[in-house]
Design a protein around this motif. Structure first.
Motif, short mmCIF file in Angstrom:
data_model
loop_
_atom_site.label_atom_id
_atom_site.label_comp_id
_atom_site.label_asym_id
_atom_site.label_seq_id
_atom_site.Cartn_x
_atom_site.Cartn_y
_atom_site.Cartn_z
N ASN A 843 0.85 -1.20 0.00
CA ASN A 843 0.00 0.00 0.00
C ASN A 843 0.88 1.24 0.00
N ARG A 844 0.52 2.22 -0.83
CA ARG A 844 1.23 3.50 -0.86
C ARG A 844 0.25 4.60 -1.27
N ILE A 845 0.35 5.73 -0.59
CA ILE A 845 -0.42 6.91 -0.97
C ILE A 845 0.54 8.04 -1.29
N GLY A 846 0.14 8.92 -2.22
CA GLY A 846 0.95 10.09 -2.52
C GLY A 846 0.82 11.13 -1.41
N GLN A 847 1.63 12.16 -1.48
CA GLN A 847 1.58 13.22 -0.47
C GLN A 847 0.17 13.79 -0.41
N ARG A 848 -0.36 13.98 0.80
CA ARG A 848 -1.70 14.54 0.91
C ARG A 848 -1.70 15.73 1.84
N LEU A 849 -2.57 16.66 1.54
CA LEU A 849 -2.69 17.89 2.33
C LEU A 849 -3.41 17.58 3.63
N LEU A 897 4.86 14.65 8.65
CA LEU A 897 4.18 15.83 8.12
C LEU A 897 5.22 16.91 7.86
N TYR A 898 4.97 17.73 6.83
CA TYR A 898 5.95 18.77 6.54
C TYR A 898 5.26 20.01 5.97
N TYR A 899 5.93 21.17 6.18
CA TYR A 899 5.51 22.41 5.55
C TYR A 899 6.05 22.43 4.12
N LYS A 900 5.18 22.76 3.18
CA LYS A 900 5.63 22.91 1.79
C LYS A 900 5.78 24.41 1.50
N TYR A 901 6.99 24.82 1.15
CA TYR A 901 7.27 26.22 0.89
C TYR A 901 7.23 26.54 -0.60
N PRO A 902 7.00 27.81 -0.96
CA PRO A 902 6.97 28.20 -2.38
C PRO A 902 8.29 27.85 -3.06
N GLY A 903 8.17 27.45 -4.32
CA GLY A 903 9.37 27.14 -5.09
C GLY A 903 9.70 25.67 -5.13
N SER A 904 9.06 24.84 -4.29
CA SER A 904 9.36 23.41 -4.30
C SER A 904 8.37 22.67 -5.18
N THR A 907 4.28 18.26 -6.22
CA THR A 907 3.77 16.89 -6.10
C THR A 907 4.60 16.01 -5.19
N ALA A 908 5.70 16.53 -4.63
CA ALA A 908 6.57 15.68 -3.82
C ALA A 908 7.30 16.51 -2.78
N TYR A 909 7.83 15.82 -1.78
CA TYR A 909 8.62 16.46 -0.73
C TYR A 909 9.99 16.84 -1.29
N ASN A 910 10.42 18.06 -1.01
CA ASN A 910 11.73 18.57 -1.45
C ASN A 910 12.59 18.79 -0.23
N ALA A 911 13.58 17.92 -0.01
CA ALA A 911 14.38 17.97 1.22
C ALA A 911 15.15 19.28 1.36
N GLY A 912 15.48 19.92 0.25
CA GLY A 912 16.25 21.14 0.34
C GLY A 912 15.42 22.37 0.61
N ASN A 913 14.11 22.26 0.46
CA ASN A 913 13.27 23.45 0.59
C ASN A 913 12.16 23.30 1.64
N ASP A 914 11.57 22.11 1.72
CA ASP A 914 10.47 21.88 2.65
C ASP A 914 11.00 21.50 4.03
N LYS A 915 10.14 21.63 5.05
CA LYS A 915 10.57 21.39 6.43
C LYS A 915 9.64 20.37 7.09
N VAL A 916 10.23 19.26 7.56
CA VAL A 916 9.46 18.26 8.31
C VAL A 916 9.12 18.83 9.68
N ILE A 917 7.85 18.79 10.05
CA ILE A 917 7.43 19.34 11.34
C ILE A 917 6.96 18.25 12.31
N ASN A 918 6.72 17.06 11.81
CA ASN A 918 6.18 16.01 12.68
C ASN A 918 6.57 14.67 12.09
N ALA A 919 7.35 13.88 12.80
CA ALA A 919 7.81 12.60 12.28
C ALA A 919 7.74 11.55 13.39
N MET A 920 7.19 10.38 13.04
CA MET A 920 7.06 9.30 14.02
C MET A 920 7.27 7.97 13.30
N LYS A 921 8.13 7.11 13.87
CA LYS A 921 8.39 5.79 13.28
C LYS A 921 7.59 4.74 14.05
#
Length: 940
Positions: A843-849, A897-904, A907-921
């Motif tokens: 199972n896989r889902i794409g990034q969702r708002l 979960l991550y903040y998506k900033y302008p310029g990234s 459709t996908a997470y951009n490690a150089g521009n976006d910021k992870v705000i909540n992560a749990m394994k």
């Protein structure tokens, strides 16, 4: 205490009663059962005569087209006769004493009168395949589902996990369903034909993780509307059916345990107190709001400081932490039983009863960060979350058929009890070189429960010119969170001690030193009455259906938020250092309350009681027309009037009243015996929930959000269109492709207002469109080898695009909860005798708002993750027992979960521009369970 005792007594009385019934009324296990339906319409045929050739034994189908008869073991030819239909004779029907033989039959009207006496002959295998085709093809609407047989072959323990296997469906937070990328608010849930209340206090949502998977008969997700379905859905109407008549007598005990790589045998901590009944999942009352406060709560603010201190001493000093040894493996137990009997005059009675208990512990590590829209870091927290879960549930279903009628009474109860203790360490940043250390504790107890009872009836008049079905239901949900306790300490620099800051009573903060008591109770009463009138037109069978219903909800919600304050230093507040004499466990001792002039202050912004009423009246007209032999049109309209009211203390009553006419049409063209082309259109509505309209604030400690309602919300009106192609190449096989389009007016979205305050707002408009494909194929075409004959590959995938207009501007961002794609897949193997099976699932889902931001750069998304599960099962002891081994979430990728900033990339997470705000394994879970049927009859 009285409620707990009553529930326990009821469970034991039912257990004893059903055990006695099983022993006293045990039946012969050699049974032939099945269902007879019309080939074109899929309608059940009542009164079909079934004769076992050469024995003189026979039966007649009941109001659901079902039959059951006891025969001696052997191989037979079975004849099916019905007035106006061609007689069908089925050979090679092997009836064994080990388990009932199921033979489902479809019957067809002849093309001419001369053919009525022709006997159609076929084999057992071929008729089984034909019946399956008919069931797949004859749905009136676009729908997908999953059966009890497929549920057994997955490692899924609850219905939430099951639903993520269905085409176009995913799960959020392990419990909320997302259909076609549309979040939980766009879906509605029915259990046994009755609408269920929301299980969440803050939104319209149903937590599917509370329904054990092995109690489910089937789940159907209706993706397009018809007039006889509720009008409040645009994603899906999820209908969960619990089991009814069992095919054979059974008494089963299932035991399960497991191991989680992140939790099991790790050091475990908790916060006081521990209730006497925590082990069975009920609060014993020790956490409740003290009477000393309750008696004066309306006048508490006006009391003298000394009186407030005296009252505060009545609150238990239950902060701090204790070590509870190591986390133990989970334990699950289920006892289930059932039987059915054929009585005189073809009457039939059956029951199913089950009670289940679960006990587990979890350890989660969560990283929580926050950033401004300038990407400036504001805080960084590391949480250790220790959770204890207790689950107690039961099902009791009774069914009785007589003549052309059926009555059933279905009951479901579940109680979920969670105690979470969180230890937080981290830093706050102020934009300079200065940082503030943070150390905090949170104790949170939550008891969720749901009871649903449905009485159903189906009646066919002798003339078959009128069919009546009805149901009356009562549901109750509750959510009790007694005495959530939050305590936060700060440190100016590493060489100084941590301290607790208490302000004066004008500005206490629940997120610094607070206690929150909340309780939610909701009752839902519903009833529906439907009439179906068959008739002939253009030489084809037609139906006119009409009916109406009522759903009445009443909600009672109360929350008391208190924060510790101090009148020390002339009312300017105080800082209390942690040292060898002061620690979280004694900081609010009676001596310290006196020493530092500490007392609890009422936080009015977070304290709000309200009562809610929702009154829904519905009616509909529907025609099911066969325009030709291969063209079917189901069309009509539904009218819904909804009155909603909220009453809160010292506030103006909020009243909402709307009437909506909701037309729909579903066209099905049978291109061949194996293919369908479907097209549909409908209008639907999406209404605001009570909590979304209530204006008070609630603090979510774990996610560090403040949630606030909006009394100005409007309902959303939605238009939906679908096109679907279906091909059924073989038994249990399907290839389908569909397109859909949805247009929303005033969709309701959860919005980040800034400073992590989440509220609800209407967007101007939104569109949602996409496509789905589904493939289920047996691999026997590769080779005749038994391994390939037992292998089935399946996959379903969806591509979805949506955009939202806010304040006249297209934001070019998706609807809340929407994913651009989702993929489910699997490979399953079952031996020819079903004694051994394996299942590999993906199972896989794409990034969702997750949350929309009012400020640019504050849109919060959830990262995609790959979920792979595996299960192997083996029948033992002559098929009386079954051993299952499962591995869930093999990759254990972080939930982030991550903040998506302008310029990234949009459709996908951009490690150089976006910021992870909540992560749990989550960790990987290994499970083992063993099920044994004490009533199983071997073939010896």
């Amino acid at each position: 205490m009285k409620g707990i005792t009553a529930i326990s007594v009821q469970i034991w009385i039912l257990t004893v009663f059903t055990l006695i019934a099983n022993v006293a009324l045990a039946g012969d296990p050699a049974k032939l059962t099945g269902k007879v339906t019309d080939k074109k319409t899929g309608e059940a045929l009542i009164g079909v005569t079934i004769v076992v050739q050469g024995t003189g034994k026979g039966a007649v189908t009941d109001v659901e087209g079902r039959y059951s008869m006891i025969v001696e073991p052997g191989t037979y030819t079975i004849n099916f006769k019905y007035i106006g239909y061609q007689t069908k004779s089925v050979s090679e029907v092997a009836v064994k004493p080990t388990a009932p033989t199921q033979l489902n039959i479809i019957m067809d009207e002849p093309k001419s009168e001369e053919l009525r006496e022709v006997v159609i002959r076929g084999s057992f295998k071929q008729e089984t395949i034909n019946a399956l085709y008919a069931a797949q093809k004859n749905s009136a609407v676009v729908s997908d589902g999953i059966s009890a047989d497929l549920i057994k072959k997955s490692p899924d323990k609850n219905t939430g996990e099951v639903l993520k296997r269905v085409s176009g469906t995913s799960i959020q937070d392990n419990k909320f369903v997302v259909v076609r990328g549309l979040g939980d608010r766009y879906n509605t849930t029915l259990m046994n034909s009755s609408v269920l209340p929301s299980t969440e206090p803050d939104k319209k949502a149903f937590a599917f993780d509370i329904i054990p998977a092995n109690l489910i008969d089937n789940i159907t997700i209706y993706k397009t509307a018809s007039p006889d379905l509720p009008g409040d859905f645009s994603g899906g109407a999820i209908k969960v059916s619990t089991k009814d008549f069992p095919d054979q007598q059974f008494l089963e005990l299932t035991l399960g345990t497991g191991y989680n790589t992140q939790t099991t045998f790790k050091d475990f901590y908790s916060g006081p107190p521990k209730g006497k009944f925590d082990f069975i999942g009920f609060d014993d009352g020790s956490r409740k709001l003290p009477a000393a406060y309750s008696n004066v709560k309306n006048n508490y603010t006006n009391l003298e400081t000394s009186q407030k201190i005296a009252i505060s001493k009545n609150f238990s000093n239950t902060y701090g932490e204790t070590k509870d040894g190591q986390a133990l493996p989970p334990l699950s137990v289920q006892l289930s039983m059932g039987n059915s009997w054929t009585l005189k005059n073809n009457r039939r009675f059956g029951y199913i009863f089950a009670v289940n208990y679960g006990n587990s512990q979890t350890l989660r590590f969560k990283q929580r960060d926050a950033y401004l829209n300038t990407k400036e870091h504001t805080y960084s927290y590391h949480d250790e979350i220790y959770g204890k879960n207790r689950n107690l549930g039961s099902v009791l279903n009774l069914a009785y058929t007589y003549g052309k009628s059926k009555l059933s009474w279905k009951n479901f109860y579940n109680n979920d009890f969670n105690v979470n203790f969180t230890r937080r360490n981290g830093f706050q940043y102020d934009g300079t070189n200065l940082t503030t250390g943070v150390y905090s504790l949170n104790n949170e107890t939550t008891q969720n429960g749901l009871f649903n009872s449905v009485l159903e009836g189906q009646h066919r008049l002798k003339s078959e010119k009128l069919r009546i079905d009805w149901n009356a239901a009562y549901g109750r949900s509750y959510r009790n969170q007694p005495d959530q306790r939050i305590l936060a300490f700060f440190q100016r620099n590493p060489d100084q001690p941590f301290f607790l800051h208490l302000s004066n009573e004008n500005s206490p903060a629940v997120n610094s030193a607070g206690r929150v008591f909340s309780n939610l109770k909701e009752n839902i009463f519903s009833g529906n009455l439907n009439f179906t009138m068959p008739f002939k037109l253009l030489g084809e069978s037609q139906q006119f259906k009409f009916g109406g219903g009522k759903v009445y909800r009443d909600r009672d919600f109360s929350v008391v938020a208190l924060g510790y304050a101090s009148n020390a230093n002339g009312g300017s507040g105080i800082n209390i250092d942690l040292d060898k004499d002061v620690n979280p466990g004694n900081i609010f001792s009676n001596a310290n309350l006196d020493k530092y002039s500490i007392f609890l202050a009422r936080i009015d912004m977070n304290t709000k009681d309200y009562e809610g009423i929702g009154d829904l009246s519905t009616g509909y007209l529907m025609l099911d027309n066969r325009l030709t032999n291969n063209i079917r049109l189901v069309w009509g309209a539904r009218i819904e009037n909804y009155h909603q009211q909220l009453k809160a203390v010292n506030q103006k009553t909020q009243d909402y009243n709307n009437t909506d006419v909701l037309p729909s049409a579903n066209l099905t063209i049978g291109l061949s015996e194996q293919t369908n082309l479907r097209a549909s259109f409908s209008k639907s509505v999406n209404r605001a929930e009570f909590r979304e309209l209530a204006s008070f604030r609630y603090y979510d400690y774990e996610n560090e959000f403040i949630i606030s309602g909006n009394p100005d919300l409007q309902r959303s009106i939605n238009s939906n269109a679908d096109l679907k192609f279906e091909f059924f190449p073989g038994a249990g096989e399907v290839l389908s492709a569909s397109l859909f389009y949805k247009k929303f007016k005033n969709p309701i979205e959860q919005v980040n207002k800034g400073n992590d305050v989440l509220s609800f707002s209407n967007a101007d408009a939104a569109t949602d469109f996409g496509g789905e494909i589904e493939l289920r194929k047996n691999l026997g075409f590769i080779s005749q080898h038994p391994v390939f004959q037992g292998l089935t590959f399946y996959t379903n995938a969806a591509l979805i695009h949506s955009s939202v207009d806010l304040q006249g501007v297209n934001k070019k961002t998706p609807l809340q909860g929407q994913s651009p794609y989702l993929v489910n897949g699997g490979l399953t193997y079952a031996s020819s005798n079903n004694g051994f099976s394996m299942n590999l699932l993906y199972n896989r889902i794409g990034q969702r708002l997750r949350f929309r931001g009012e400020q640019e750069g504050l849109d919060t998304y959830e990262k995609p993750r790959d979920v792979v599960d595996f299960q192997i099962s083996k029948k033992l002891f002559g098929n009386a027992g079954e051993l299952k081994l499962s591995i869930a979430d093999i990759f254990a990728q972080p939930v982030a979960l991550y903040y998506k900033y302008p310029g990234s990339d949009k459709t996908a997470y951009n490690a150089g521009n976006d910021k992870v705000i909540n992560a749990m394994k989550p960790g990987t879970t290994f499970s083992v369970s063993f099920r044994y049927n004490f009533m199983h009859h071997s073939s010896k």
